[in-house]
Design a protein around this motif. Structure first.
Motif, PDB file in Angstrom:
ATOM      1  N   GLN A  36      88.205  35.503 -46.773  1.00 39.88           N
ATOM      2  CA  GLN A  36      88.946  34.270 -46.971  1.00 39.88           C
ATOM      3  C   GLN A  36      88.894  33.530 -45.646  1.00 39.88           C
ATOM      4  O   GLN A  36      89.456  33.975 -44.645  1.00 39.88           O
ATOM      5  CB  GLN A  36      90.392  34.568 -47.368  1.00 39.88           C
ATOM      6  CG  GLN A  36      91.210  33.336 -47.728  1.00 39.88           C
ATOM      7  CD  GLN A  36      90.673  32.648 -48.969  1.00 39.88           C
ATOM      8  OE1 GLN A  36      90.332  33.304 -49.942  1.00 39.88           O
ATOM      9  NE2 GLN A  36      90.577  31.337 -48.925  1.00 39.88           N
ATOM     10  N   ASN A  38      88.662  29.556 -43.511  1.00 33.53           N
ATOM     11  CA  ASN A  38      88.742  28.093 -43.499  1.00 33.53           C
ATOM     12  C   ASN A  38      88.180  27.513 -42.204  1.00 33.53           C
ATOM     13  O   ASN A  38      88.299  26.311 -41.963  1.00 33.53           O
ATOM     14  CB  ASN A  38      90.185  27.631 -43.699  1.00 33.53           C
ATOM     15  CG  ASN A  38      91.132  28.242 -42.673  1.00 33.53           C
ATOM     16  OD1 ASN A  38      90.712  28.744 -41.625  1.00 33.53           O
ATOM     17  ND2 ASN A  38      92.418  28.206 -42.972  1.00 33.53           N
ATOM     18  N   TYR A 248      84.420  23.838 -54.488  1.00 35.44           N
ATOM     19  CA  TYR A 248      85.142  24.940 -53.848  1.00 35.44           C
ATOM     20  C   TYR A 248      85.156  24.772 -52.334  1.00 35.44           C
ATOM     21  O   TYR A 248      86.192  24.984 -51.684  1.00 35.44           O
ATOM     22  CB  TYR A 248      84.508  26.278 -54.216  1.00 35.44           C
ATOM     23  CG  TYR A 248      85.062  26.901 -55.473  1.00 35.44           C
ATOM     24  CD1 TYR A 248      86.376  27.348 -55.531  1.00 35.44           C
ATOM     25  CD2 TYR A 248      84.271  27.052 -56.608  1.00 35.44           C
ATOM     26  CE1 TYR A 248      86.895  27.919 -56.684  1.00 35.44           C
ATOM     27  CE2 TYR A 248      84.776  27.625 -57.773  1.00 35.44           C
ATOM     28  CZ  TYR A 248      86.090  28.051 -57.792  1.00 35.44           C
ATOM     29  OH  TYR A 248      86.597  28.613 -58.933  1.00 35.44           O
ATOM     30  N   ALA A 249      84.025  24.406 -51.766  1.00 33.28           N
ATOM     31  CA  ALA A 249      83.914  24.347 -50.314  1.00 33.28           C
ATOM     32  C   ALA A 249      84.623  23.134 -49.726  1.00 33.28           C
ATOM     33  O   ALA A 249      85.369  23.272 -48.736  1.00 33.28           O
ATOM     34  CB  ALA A 249      82.440  24.345 -49.910  1.00 33.28           C
ATOM     35  N   PHE A 250      84.420  21.944 -50.315  1.00 33.40           N
ATOM     36  CA  PHE A 250      84.863  20.711 -49.656  1.00 33.40           C
ATOM     37  C   PHE A 250      86.018  20.004 -50.356  1.00 33.40           C
ATOM     38  O   PHE A 250      86.596  19.092 -49.783  1.00 33.40           O
ATOM     39  CB  PHE A 250      83.674  19.760 -49.508  1.00 33.40           C
ATOM     40  CG  PHE A 250      82.556  20.332 -48.699  1.00 33.40           C
ATOM     41  CD1 PHE A 250      82.667  20.461 -47.326  1.00 33.40           C
ATOM     42  CD2 PHE A 250      81.391  20.783 -49.304  1.00 33.40           C
ATOM     43  CE1 PHE A 250      81.643  21.007 -46.572  1.00 33.40           C
ATOM     44  CE2 PHE A 250      80.362  21.331 -48.556  1.00 33.40           C
ATOM     45  CZ  PHE A 250      80.485  21.443 -47.184  1.00 33.40           C
ATOM     46  N   TYR A 251      86.335  20.378 -51.590  1.00 35.07           N
ATOM     47  CA  TYR A 251      87.538  19.873 -52.242  1.00 35.07           C
ATOM     48  C   TYR A 251      88.700  20.839 -52.050  1.00 35.07           C
ATOM     49  O   TYR A 251      89.806  20.430 -51.720  1.00 35.07           O
ATOM     50  CB  TYR A 251      87.303  19.655 -53.738  1.00 35.07           C
ATOM     51  CG  TYR A 251      86.471  18.454 -54.087  1.00 35.07           C
ATOM     52  CD1 TYR A 251      85.914  17.640 -53.101  1.00 35.07           C
ATOM     53  CD2 TYR A 251      86.227  18.110 -55.408  1.00 35.07           C
ATOM     54  CE1 TYR A 251      85.134  16.545 -53.422  1.00 35.07           C
ATOM     55  CE2 TYR A 251      85.450  17.005 -55.749  1.00 35.07           C
ATOM     56  CZ  TYR A 251      84.906  16.223 -54.753  1.00 35.07           C
ATOM     57  OH  TYR A 251      84.143  15.140 -55.073  1.00 35.07           O
ATOM     58  N   TYR A 252      88.438  22.135 -52.294  1.00 32.21           N
ATOM     59  CA  TYR A 252      89.496  23.136 -52.230  1.00 32.21           C
ATOM     60  C   TYR A 252      89.548  23.855 -50.883  1.00 32.21           C
ATOM     61  O   TYR A 252      90.446  24.661 -50.655  1.00 32.21           O
ATOM     62  CB  TYR A 252      89.309  24.175 -53.339  1.00 32.21           C
ATOM     63  CG  TYR A 252      89.030  23.594 -54.698  1.00 32.21           C
ATOM     64  CD1 TYR A 252      89.671  22.427 -55.126  1.00 32.21           C
ATOM     65  CD2 TYR A 252      88.117  24.192 -55.560  1.00 32.21           C
ATOM     66  CE1 TYR A 252      89.407  21.889 -56.386  1.00 32.21           C
ATOM     67  CE2 TYR A 252      87.853  23.661 -56.817  1.00 32.21           C
ATOM     68  CZ  TYR A 252      88.500  22.506 -57.221  1.00 32.21           C
ATOM     69  OH  TYR A 252      88.233  21.978 -58.456  1.00 32.21           O
ATOM     70  N   ASN A 253      88.572  23.580 -50.012  1.00 34.90           N
ATOM     71  CA  ASN A 253      88.516  24.225 -48.689  1.00 34.90           C
ATOM     72  C   ASN A 253      88.484  25.745 -48.812  1.00 34.90           C
ATOM     73  O   ASN A 253      89.049  26.469 -47.990  1.00 34.90           O
ATOM     74  CB  ASN A 253      89.691  23.780 -47.822  1.00 34.90           C
ATOM     75  CG  ASN A 253      89.446  24.004 -46.337  1.00 34.90           C
ATOM     76  OD1 ASN A 253      88.315  23.910 -45.866  1.00 34.90           O
ATOM     77  ND2 ASN A 253      90.493  24.301 -45.593  1.00 34.90           N
ATOM     78  N   ASP A 254      87.805  26.229 -49.849  1.00 34.10           N
ATOM     79  CA  ASP A 254      87.713  27.662 -50.113  1.00 34.10           C
ATOM     80  C   ASP A 254      86.258  28.096 -49.906  1.00 34.10           C
ATOM     81  O   ASP A 254      85.485  28.232 -50.853  1.00 34.10           O
ATOM     82  CB  ASP A 254      88.166  27.960 -51.547  1.00 34.10           C
ATOM     83  CG  ASP A 254      88.313  29.450 -51.811  1.00 34.10           C
ATOM     84  OD1 ASP A 254      87.886  30.245 -50.954  1.00 34.10           O
ATOM     85  OD2 ASP A 254      88.836  29.821 -52.880  1.00 34.10           O
ATOM     86  N   PHE A 255      85.896  28.301 -48.657  1.00 37.34           N
ATOM     87  CA  PHE A 255      84.505  28.601 -48.335  1.00 37.34           C
ATOM     88  C   PHE A 255      84.106  30.013 -48.755  1.00 37.34           C
ATOM     89  O   PHE A 255      82.931  30.283 -48.987  1.00 37.34           O
ATOM     90  CB  PHE A 255      84.261  28.400 -46.833  1.00 37.34           C
ATOM     91  CG  PHE A 255      84.397  26.979 -46.389  1.00 37.34           C
ATOM     92  CD1 PHE A 255      83.348  26.090 -46.518  1.00 37.34           C
ATOM     93  CD2 PHE A 255      85.594  26.526 -45.855  1.00 37.34           C
ATOM     94  CE1 PHE A 255      83.467  24.769 -46.108  1.00 37.34           C
ATOM     95  CE2 PHE A 255      85.728  25.209 -45.449  1.00 37.34           C
ATOM     96  CZ  PHE A 255      84.670  24.318 -45.571  1.00 37.34           C
TER      97      PHE A 255
END
Length: 285
Positions: A36, A38, A248-255
């Motif tokens: 997890q 960020n 997931y990566a750039f909207y939710y910041n969940d890389f």
């Protein structure tokens, strides 16, 4: 030994570039898929939680279904068109260079420019296609604004934008076919369709199979057109795997979850490529 050291010395710069910009990101992506992260605080090791979150997301199945549907449509429409275009260009006796340039011209346009251009074509109001249909007295279409036509509309854009490269590759392969084979076919009374089926396709089989593999890999990674033209809509009908990864990566910041999705896509394409090459090699044996 000295000769080999010199050769590796010349290769070292390219190896460093590949290691830094290709191999390291792959390894880093695999590690991120189990973390997890960020990129602000220290990453936390979460094991398979990212994959579990993916499988629990309803959009995960939707994205894969849309991507496979797009791939099938792209193969049905976009795979045969370049080959047929190359066959026609190969039969031309005049203005060959002009028509080759005309076919290849869309490839030289940046993908975003192509997407914006076709987005205007598809505009249900003042767009080019509906204006032509209204001028002919025919019913108009919603194109990108309808879930029933949005995907086929994207496939037409991809086909127009990328067929030039495949057409020129096919054309180069066609020009290596000995003319004696076509002369023998003419003596046997073969028409154009029989010559294509019994001479052209067998002689270009390797190129056809290789381009088929490359097209499947490319269409499974479709992103620019749905991102620019539809944003995944309407009703999530054009959400693809890479577009979901981007969210997931750039909207939710969940890389971490984005990396897990990229790893799944990498594995699927790797297994497909392995099986495809194994089957084609067995067929050639």
């Amino acid at each position: 030994m000295r000769r080999h050291v010199t050769a590796y010395g010349f290769l070292s710069a390219a190896l460093v570039v590949f290691a830094v910009f290709s191999w390291y990101p792959i390894v880093r992506g695999v590690v991120l898929s189990f973390q997890q992260v960020n990129f602000v605080t220290s990453p936390d090791w979460v094991g398979w939680e990212n994959f579990e979150r993916l499988f629990a997301d309803p959009l995960f199945a939707v994205a894969w279904r849309n991507t496979l549907y797009f791939t099938v449509l792209a193969l049905v429409i976009g795979f045969g068109v370049p080959f047929l275009t190359a066959v026609v260009l190969n039969e031309l006796r005049h203005a060959k260079g002009y028509f080759r340039l005309l076919v290849y011209l869309p490839v030289m346009l940046p993908p975003v420019v192509t997407a914006l251009l076709w987005k205007w074509f598809y505009d249900p109001g003042p767009g080019l296609f509906n204006s032509v249909l209204r001028g002919l007295g025919l019913p108009t279409s919603q194109w990108l604004d309808s879930s029933s036509t949005s995907m086929i509309s994207l496939v037409l854009v991809i086909t127009w934008a990328n067929m030039g490269s495949a057409t020129l590759i096919y054309l180069a392969a066609l020009q290596t076919i000995p003319g004696e084979l076509y002369e023998a076919a003419d003596l046997d009374g073969a028409g154009i369709l029989k010559k294509v089926w019994h001479v052209t396709i067998p002689q270009t089989k390797f190129v056809i199979l290789m381009l088929l593999l490359l097209q499947v890999v490319a269409t499974m990674q479709i992103f620019t057109e749905p991102f620019v033209m539809t944003g995944g809509g309407p009703e999530e009908s054009t959400v693809t795997v890479l577009l979901l990864l981007y969210r997931y990566a750039f909207y939710y910041n969940d890389f971490g979850t984005a990396s897990a999705l990229s790893l799944i896509l990498f594995a699927v394409l790797g297994v497909f490529s392995f099986l495809y090459l194994k089957i084609t090699r067995r067929a050639d044996a």
